[in-house]
Enzyme design. Structure first.
Site, PDB file in Angstrom:
ATOM      1  N   GLY A   1       0.840  -1.232  -0.161  1.00 39.26           N
ATOM      2  CA  GLY A   1       0.024  -0.032  -0.031  1.00 39.26           C
ATOM      3  C   GLY A   1       0.773   1.167   0.056  1.00 39.26           C
ATOM      4  CG  PHE A   2       0.305   6.294  -0.355  1.00 36.65           C
ATOM      5  CD1 PHE A   2       1.520   6.707  -0.579  1.00 36.65           C
ATOM      6  CD2 PHE A   2      -0.534   6.990   0.549  1.00 36.65           C
ATOM      7  CE1 PHE A   2       1.863   8.145  -0.626  1.00 36.65           C
ATOM      8  CE2 PHE A   2      -0.267   8.351   0.426  1.00 36.65           C
ATOM      9  CZ  PHE A   2       1.011   8.836   0.136  1.00 36.65           C
ATOM     10  CB  ILE A   3       1.018   4.384   4.726  1.00 38.74           C
ATOM     11  CG1 ILE A   3       0.413   5.811   4.354  1.00 38.74           C
ATOM     12  CG2 ILE A   3       1.846   4.492   6.234  1.00 38.74           C
ATOM     13  CD1 ILE A   3      -0.869   5.960   5.189  1.00 38.74           C
TER      14      ILE A   3
ATOM     15  CE1 TYR B   1     -10.504   3.436   7.209  1.00 43.04           C
ATOM     16  CE2 TYR B   1     -10.916   5.740   7.442  1.00 43.04           C
ATOM     17  CZ  TYR B   1     -10.296   4.627   7.310  1.00 43.04           C
ATOM     18  OH  TYR B   1      -8.715   4.845   7.389  1.00 43.04           O
TER      19      TYR B   1
ATOM     20  CE  LYS C   1      -7.588   1.729  10.610  1.00 39.71           C
ATOM     21  NZ  LYS C   1      -6.991   0.866  10.246  1.00 39.71           N
TER      22      LYS C   1
END
Length: 342
Positions: free
Chosen positions: A17-19, A159, A163
């Protein structure tokens, strides 16, 4: 695989993924051996994930495993085999808007996947377990900047709810099994290799193609934009700052440390609320083109503003993110032009 006794091993979920990509890249540069787990889902262009992963695989200290977090026994077996010193849990089904259309994917990945990881960490405890949360957990809170010690009880999207649930789940495991856990709440992360569903990517693509951009809440939105390498620096420093259960249950003022567990939540943000119109202006400056704005009402589940108080990160690590939006946007646009040959 045998490794030098001084070399630490890190398991990073969501590694393509991006991070995750930038986190793995930083850990490898610091001499870690890194095991990356990623499901390579098609939520966005898989080719982008494959390219990130292929770059990581050029380092002999990186091992990739492509499978789903929630696969029964997968993480248990991986933790048993690799015994990582550090676990960084970045894998999640992301996106506020997609959670309205496909909530079950958030239940499977964010709740069940995190449960599988916690069970594996319970059986094979790492020195430090770090899990990604989000500024979205602050939900309907209107007092800003957001502090880790603020109540966060009114999430506005499923979402965000998943979290917040992972924060509570991790706290229970930290308390019951003395697992050192740091949760970090990310704000709006941007930069090269970013996600195509994020505003910067969509806006840049549309502006360069001469297409209009959808601007929600008629542009009256503020975000704490955090450059990805600044975020990763915060993660890297927090690795070596594991929380310790307080002996007497007393917690220093302003610290989110639990009075009954080695558990803490830390904001990683730029401590600066930037108006969406100013963010768009930075993209216009970087592309050299004017945007055509399609002004729209607020989308369900979204919030008008996010703004981090990152003083706890500074206190713990003596670090504060510093990349300004024009500089970070310019770096993204340069990457975008190069990657897509624009």
């Amino acid at each position: 695989m045998t490794t030098p006794s001084t070399q630490r091993t890190a398991l990073v979920t969501g590694s393509a993924g991006f991070i995750g990509y930038f986190t793995c890249k930083r850990l490898l540069a610091d001499g870690f051996r890194v095991i990356g787990l990623d499901a390579m889902t098609d939520y966005y262009d898989v080719a982008l994930k494959e390219r990130r992963q292929s770059m990581l695989l050029q380092n002999p200290n990186f091992r990739a495993l492509n499978d789903r977090l929630e696969t029964p026994g997968l993480l248990m077996g991986l933790m048993a085999d690799e015994r990582p010193d550090i676990v960084i849990h970045l894998a999640a089904q992301a996106g506020v808007r997609y959670s309205i259309a496909n909530p079950r994917s958030y239940l499977d990945s964010n709740i069940t996947g995190t449960f599988e990881l916690l069970e594996a960490a319970r059986a094979y405890p790492p020195q430090h377990l770090l899990l990604a949360s989000t500024s979205s957990v602050f939900g309907a809170n209107t007092e800003m900047p957001y502090r880790e010690t603020d109540k966060a009880d009114h999430q506005m999207s499923f979402y965000a709810a998943t979290k917040k649930a992972t924060e509570a789940m991790a706290h229970s495991y930290a308390h019951l099994f003395n697992l050192p856990v740091t949760m970090f709440r990310f704000f709006t992360v941007y930069g090269p290799w970013g996600r195509p569903d994020m505003a910067l990517f969509k806006f840049t693509k549309a502006i360069l193609n001469g297409e209009p951009i959808d601007v929600y809440n008629y542009g009256d939105m503020k975000r704490d934009f955090t450059y990805v390498e600044d975020l990763v620096e915060g993660i890297r420093l927090l690795i070596d700052t594991p929380p310790v259960r307080p002996d007497n249950g007393e917690v220093p003022e302003g610290d989110s440390l639990s009075p009954m567990a080695p558990w803490r939540v830390v904001n990683i943000g730029n401590s600066d609320a930037v108006q969406l119109t100013d963010f768009i202006a930075a993209i216009e400056a970087a592309t050299g083109r004017a945007a055509t704005r399609n002004l729209m009402p607020m989308q369900a589940g979204d919030v008008p503003a996010t703004w981090a108080d990152a003083s706890l990160l500074k206190r713990l690590t003596d670090y504060a993110p510093k990349t300004r939006v024009p500089e970070g946007v310019k770096a993204f646009v340069a990457w975008y032009r190069d990657y897509y040959g624009v």
